[in-house]
Motif scaffolding. Structure first.
Motif, PDB file in Angstrom:
ATOM      1  N   TYR B  52       0.845  -1.191   0.000  1.00 35.92           N
ATOM      2  CA  TYR B  52       0.000   0.000   0.000  1.00 35.92           C
ATOM      3  C   TYR B  52       0.876   1.234   0.000  1.00 35.92           C
ATOM      4  O   TYR B  52       2.035   1.193   0.417  1.00 35.92           O
ATOM      5  CB  TYR B  52      -0.968  -0.006   1.182  1.00 35.92           C
ATOM      6  CG  TYR B  52      -0.354   0.213   2.553  1.00 35.92           C
ATOM      7  CD1 TYR B  52       0.196  -0.837   3.264  1.00 35.92           C
ATOM      8  CD2 TYR B  52      -0.372   1.469   3.156  1.00 35.92           C
ATOM      9  CE1 TYR B  52       0.736  -0.647   4.521  1.00 35.92           C
ATOM     10  CE2 TYR B  52       0.166   1.673   4.406  1.00 35.92           C
ATOM     11  CZ  TYR B  52       0.716   0.609   5.086  1.00 35.92           C
ATOM     12  OH  TYR B  52       1.248   0.808   6.329  1.00 35.92           O
ATOM     13  N   LEU B  53       0.298   2.321  -0.527  1.00 31.78           N
ATOM     14  CA  LEU B  53       1.044   3.572  -0.579  1.00 31.78           C
ATOM     15  C   LEU B  53       0.990   4.203   0.806  1.00 31.78           C
ATOM     16  O   LEU B  53      -0.043   4.673   1.242  1.00 31.78           O
ATOM     17  CB  LEU B  53       0.406   4.502  -1.615  1.00 31.78           C
ATOM     18  CG  LEU B  53       1.033   5.883  -1.753  1.00 31.78           C
ATOM     19  CD1 LEU B  53       2.426   5.783  -2.318  1.00 31.78           C
ATOM     20  CD2 LEU B  53       0.176   6.759  -2.656  1.00 31.78           C
ATOM     21  N   SER B  98      -3.004   3.417 -10.609  1.00 27.32           N
ATOM     22  CA  SER B  98      -2.805   2.223  -9.787  1.00 27.32           C
ATOM     23  C   SER B  98      -3.432   2.395  -8.409  1.00 27.32           C
ATOM     24  O   SER B  98      -4.248   1.589  -7.981  1.00 27.32           O
ATOM     25  CB  SER B  98      -1.314   1.936  -9.606  1.00 27.32           C
ATOM     26  OG  SER B  98      -0.659   1.932 -10.817  1.00 27.32           O
ATOM     27  N   TYR B  99      -3.040   3.460  -7.723  1.00 29.00           N
ATOM     28  CA  TYR B  99      -3.502   3.674  -6.348  1.00 29.00           C
ATOM     29  C   TYR B  99      -4.509   4.809  -6.323  1.00 29.00           C
ATOM     30  O   TYR B  99      -4.167   5.951  -6.547  1.00 29.00           O
ATOM     31  CB  TYR B  99      -2.325   4.052  -5.445  1.00 29.00           C
ATOM     32  CG  TYR B  99      -1.430   2.900  -5.095  1.00 29.00           C
ATOM     33  CD1 TYR B  99      -0.236   2.698  -5.765  1.00 29.00           C
ATOM     34  CD2 TYR B  99      -1.790   2.011  -4.090  1.00 29.00           C
ATOM     35  CE1 TYR B  99       0.580   1.640  -5.437  1.00 29.00           C
ATOM     36  CE2 TYR B  99      -0.978   0.949  -3.767  1.00 29.00           C
ATOM     37  CZ  TYR B  99       0.206   0.765  -4.441  1.00 29.00           C
ATOM     38  OH  TYR B  99       1.015  -0.287  -4.121  1.00 29.00           O
ATOM     39  N   LYS B 100      -5.755   4.480  -6.038  1.00 31.78           N
ATOM     40  CA  LYS B 100      -6.759   5.546  -5.972  1.00 31.78           C
ATOM     41  C   LYS B 100      -6.499   6.472  -4.794  1.00 31.78           C
ATOM     42  O   LYS B 100      -6.870   7.628  -4.805  1.00 31.78           O
ATOM     43  CB  LYS B 100      -8.161   4.937  -5.844  1.00 31.78           C
ATOM     44  CG  LYS B 100      -8.634   4.324  -7.154  1.00 31.78           C
ATOM     45  CD  LYS B 100     -10.109   4.049  -7.120  1.00 31.78           C
ATOM     46  CE  LYS B 100     -10.318   2.552  -7.176  1.00 31.78           C
ATOM     47  NZ  LYS B 100     -11.710   2.143  -7.139  1.00 31.78           N
ATOM     48  N   GLY B 101      -5.842   5.958  -3.778  1.00 27.36           N
ATOM     49  CA  GLY B 101      -5.560   6.809  -2.627  1.00 27.36           C
ATOM     50  C   GLY B 101      -4.547   7.894  -2.913  1.00 27.36           C
ATOM     51  O   GLY B 101      -4.447   8.866  -2.177  1.00 27.36           O
ATOM     52  N   TRP B 104      -5.563  12.127  -3.279  1.00 28.49           N
ATOM     53  CA  TRP B 104      -5.457  13.213  -2.307  1.00 28.49           C
ATOM     54  C   TRP B 104      -4.008  13.578  -2.019  1.00 28.49           C
ATOM     55  O   TRP B 104      -3.683  14.748  -1.820  1.00 28.49           O
ATOM     56  CB  TRP B 104      -6.160  12.797  -1.013  1.00 28.49           C
ATOM     57  CG  TRP B 104      -7.620  12.984  -1.050  1.00 28.49           C
ATOM     58  CD1 TRP B 104      -8.432  13.040  -2.138  1.00 28.49           C
ATOM     59  CD2 TRP B 104      -8.471  13.137   0.081  1.00 28.49           C
ATOM     60  NE1 TRP B 104      -9.719  13.218  -1.753  1.00 28.49           N
ATOM     61  CE2 TRP B 104      -9.775  13.286  -0.408  1.00 28.49           C
ATOM     62  CE3 TRP B 104      -8.250  13.160   1.467  1.00 28.49           C
ATOM     63  CZ2 TRP B 104     -10.864  13.456   0.445  1.00 28.49           C
ATOM     64  CZ3 TRP B 104      -9.337  13.331   2.306  1.00 28.49           C
ATOM     65  CH2 TRP B 104     -10.626  13.479   1.784  1.00 28.49           C
ATOM     66  N   TYR B 105      -3.107  12.566  -1.977  1.00 34.10           N
ATOM     67  CA  TYR B 105      -1.701  12.879  -1.709  1.00 34.10           C
ATOM     68  C   TYR B 105      -1.137  13.788  -2.788  1.00 34.10           C
ATOM     69  O   TYR B 105      -0.391  14.731  -2.522  1.00 34.10           O
ATOM     70  CB  TYR B 105      -0.872  11.591  -1.645  1.00 34.10           C
ATOM     71  CG  TYR B 105      -1.024  10.811  -0.365  1.00 34.10           C
ATOM     72  CD1 TYR B 105      -1.677   9.595  -0.339  1.00 34.10           C
ATOM     73  CD2 TYR B 105      -0.488  11.293   0.831  1.00 34.10           C
ATOM     74  CE1 TYR B 105      -1.797   8.878   0.823  1.00 34.10           C
ATOM     75  CE2 TYR B 105      -0.615  10.576   2.001  1.00 34.10           C
ATOM     76  CZ  TYR B 105      -1.267   9.375   1.990  1.00 34.10           C
ATOM     77  OH  TYR B 105      -1.390   8.661   3.157  1.00 34.10           O
TER      78      TYR B 105
END
Lengths: 162, 145, 371
Positions: B52-53, B98-101, B104-105
């Protein structure tokens, strides 16, 4: 007709005193916790420090139904217009308590070059009572509310523990 | 070992640096350096390994930027840091594919540093008001009145 | 994108916040609604942005330390601990064993206050007022214990680089033991009041389900993650401080709905009590501060990433040091930032009442998101 916030248009001497007594003993705060001080405000409303015995325990979510705004927490520049709008939505007579160092003067977040906060609630809305602390103890907030009651009734409370 | 699996799959991407980290000193098990256009592939690789990121941030090195990605895994202790140098004024490919999270970052990095991300679905300010005209974490920003 | 669409006849926009009794701080969620159902949503954060990361670059390491208690004020001691650990790693300081035990005991007590407050505030969101009073009652006892030791009730700044400044005495130990017994006797009350309540179960079972794939995509941590069945807890996966010496389990859920996240937090409270008991039983004697702590902290050049498990999830600090008294860059990786970013995905097609329940179950603290 001059409309000054907090001052009624018709003045009735003795009735004013009675009305002020009623207003002071049933202050309804608006639920307005912004940051850390909100938790101490909640603790003041809980059963150990009980704000309800002073009549001030009815926290209303809507500004239209409240007459006290306890600014508990830091006011950021993004939040400032919302604070002013909420203050304007409250019907007169209304009072403001600035709780905590952030609401008084920016608190621990004020430094030369701070770009994000409004250093003090009194820069945007008129404040009646300042309660210092970071965060102030619930007893401190209660002292602030009692001081506000004295200010509203324009005379000291019956029993003063100084 | 997850660290070995990651190292092996990263060799296919021909990155500048894939080395073991000094865990006791820095907290990293793997240290990776990549170029900006290689980042989406690197991110997809970590997602395939079920990492995970952990964090996505940037550092203003005055003459350039350094983007820092941290990846970790829920299932086995292995923290990887990916350093991506970025020249000032260039845009960075987004890893939101790849990472939907990362959405926001990356918005936060754009807000604080002014770094644009190409391929981001909704790149606008996230912490400051939308009409703010400064990027606060740049080293030459000294602040308002 | 969504906020600029023209007026459609079928849907309307509603602002949840920034002033709203249930937004746990100043959060604004713009909801596009079709009747009572959410079609689309977008959280709008930044109303609590106080520039922590910029302050970190302008202040020295000890000067920045009080900020850590204000990032997440509900579990402030864990944030203090993470910052101290990061700077101790940069300096190469070793913390004595008794100090580590004191750090663990106080941090677990603080975790209990955070979970108790979440419990009370969440049930108030759902409309039940009584549990709020029960749990604040328990919380006040812990706050008295910690107040006597640290001097603060909420925004602690207690640990120091290299140990702790004040030692615990017999009164602390007996008060804590008494509290552990008392809280254990209250579990029945809490379960009878809430967990077995039909309305609560109807509102929380199979609502707000988070899958493992979503958890990896968004980087969720903490009880929000463990409710979906993934047993990831930094205290077990990447042990720090004195945690390897204690015996405790990581509760997980199965379905990933709100009820599972709620049960995870309640079971975690019992595990915290176990850790505190074991720590008090095994408390070693010895110094509470490292021997040679430099007066002027000038860590060597380098970078470090340290993570701890807070009540909300994984809190990480990334410090880049250029050998100066001030850090070059400090990044605070807060758990609520990732946890909240999943909100717009999981409240699709739900009712507004469910939205409030789901938002509360993520246990976010907005000032930590906005930093």
């Amino acid at each position: 007709m001059e409309a000054k916030t907090g001052e009624p248009l018709v003045q009735l001497a003795v009735l004013e005193d009675v009305l002020n007594l009623c207003r002071a003993n049933s202050l309804w705060p608006i639920t307005f916790g912004l940051a850390c001080c909100a938790i101490e405000m909640m603790a003041a409303g809980a059963s150990r420090f009980d704000l309800d015995r002073f009549g001030a325990g009815v926290f209303r979510p809507s500004p239209r139904q409240s007459d006290l705004m306890i600014v508990a927490g830091t006011i950021t520049k993004k939040m400032a217009p919302a604070v002013v709008r909420l203050y304007e939505q409250m019907p007169a007579p209304k009072w403001v308590i600035a709780m905590g160092n952030c609401a008084i003067s920016g608190g621990p977040f004020y430094y030369e070059g701070q770009y994000a906060i409004v250093p003090g609630a009194d820069l945007i809305i008129p404040v009646d009572v300042y309660v210092p602390g970071c965060p102030p103890r619930p007893e401190g907030l209660i002292e602030g509310i009692l001081s506000l009651e004295e200010k509203i009734m324009q005379r000291p409370r019956l029993r003063k523990f100084r | 070992m997850l660290a070995d699996t990651i190292k092996k799959s990263l060799t296919a991407l021909n990155l500048e640096k894939v080395a073991d980290g000094d865990y006791a000193k820095t907290g990293y098990h793997l240290e990776v350096a990549a170029q900006p256009d290689q980042m989406p592939a690197v991110a997809q690789l970590f997602l395939d390994q079920k990492c995970y990121l952990e964090s996505l941030t940037a550092v203003d090195l005055v003459e350039s930027f350094l983007l820092v990605y941290h990846f970790a895994s829920f299932f086995e202790l292995c923290r990887t840091v990916v350093h991506v140098p970025l020249a000032k004024g260039t845009r960075m490919p987004s890893i939101t594919g790849s990472y939907k999270g990362a959405d926001w970052y990356e918005r936060e990095v754009y807000d604080m540093f002014g770094i644009g991300f190409s391929g981001h679905p909704n790149l606008k300010r996230i912490l400051l008001p939308e009409d703010a005209d400064f990027h606060p974490l740049l080293k030459d920003f000294v602040g308002g009145k | 994108m969504m906020l600029q669409r023209g007026i459609e006849e079928k849907t309307f926009f509603l602002n949840l916040g920034p002033q709203h009794p249930s937004t746990h701080g100043v959060l604004r969620v713009v909801l596009e609604m079709d009747g009572e159902f959410i079609v689309n949503s977008e959280p709008d954060i930044g109303y609590g942005h106080r520039a922590h990361e910029k302050m970190a670059e302008l202040k020295t390491y000890p000067q920045f330390y009080p900020n850590m208690g204000r990032v997440d004020y509900l579990h402030a001691l864990a944030y203090n601990q993470c910052y101290c650990m990061a700077v101790e790693k940069l300096l190469g300081l070793a913390v004595p064993e008794r100090a580590e035990f004191i750090r663990v005991i106080t941090s677990e007590l603080n975790r209990l206050t955070s979970h108790l407050l979440w419990f009370g505030a969440y049930l108030m969101d759902l409309g039940a007022f009584t549990p709020f009073l029960y749990c604040f009652d328990d919380r006040e006892i812990i706050l008295d214990i910690l107040d006597r030791l640290t001097g603060s009730r909420l925004t602690y700044c207690f640990y120091r680089f290299g140990g702790v400044p004040a030692d615990i005495d017999d009164e602390f130990i007996s008060a804590t033991r008494g509290f552990v017994q008392r809280l254990r006797s209250r579990w029945d009350d809490y379960h009878n009041l809430v967990t077995k309540n039909v309305i609560f179960i109807e509102r929380t079972r199979d609502v707000g389900i988070i899958t493992e794939a979503q958890a990896i995509q968004y980087g969720l941590t903490g009880p929000t993650l463990r409710g979906s069945g993934i047993p990831y807890d930094i205290r077990k996966s990447e042990p720090y401080s004195a945690y390897p010496l204690f015996d405790f389990i990581i509760p997980t859920g199965e379905r990933g709905d709100i009820l599972d996240r709620y049960m995870v937090r309640l079971l975690e409270m019992e595990q915290s009590l176990r850790i505190i008991e074991q720590a008090l039983d095994k408390l070693p004697t010895g110094p509470i501060m490292a021997e040679k702590v430099p007066k002027r902290l000038k860590p060597a050049e380098g970078e470090v990433y340290t993570a701890v498990e807070t009540a909300r999830g994984e809190f990480g600090i990334y410090i880049v040091s250029k050998g100066d008294v001030k850090p070059y860059r400090t990044k605070l990786r807060v758990p609520s930032f990732a946890n909240l970013s999943i909100l717009s995905e999981i409240i699709q097609e739900t009712l507004v009442a469910d939205t409030v329940a789901i938002l509360g179950s993520l246990d976010v603290v907005i000032p930590e998101i906005d930093r």
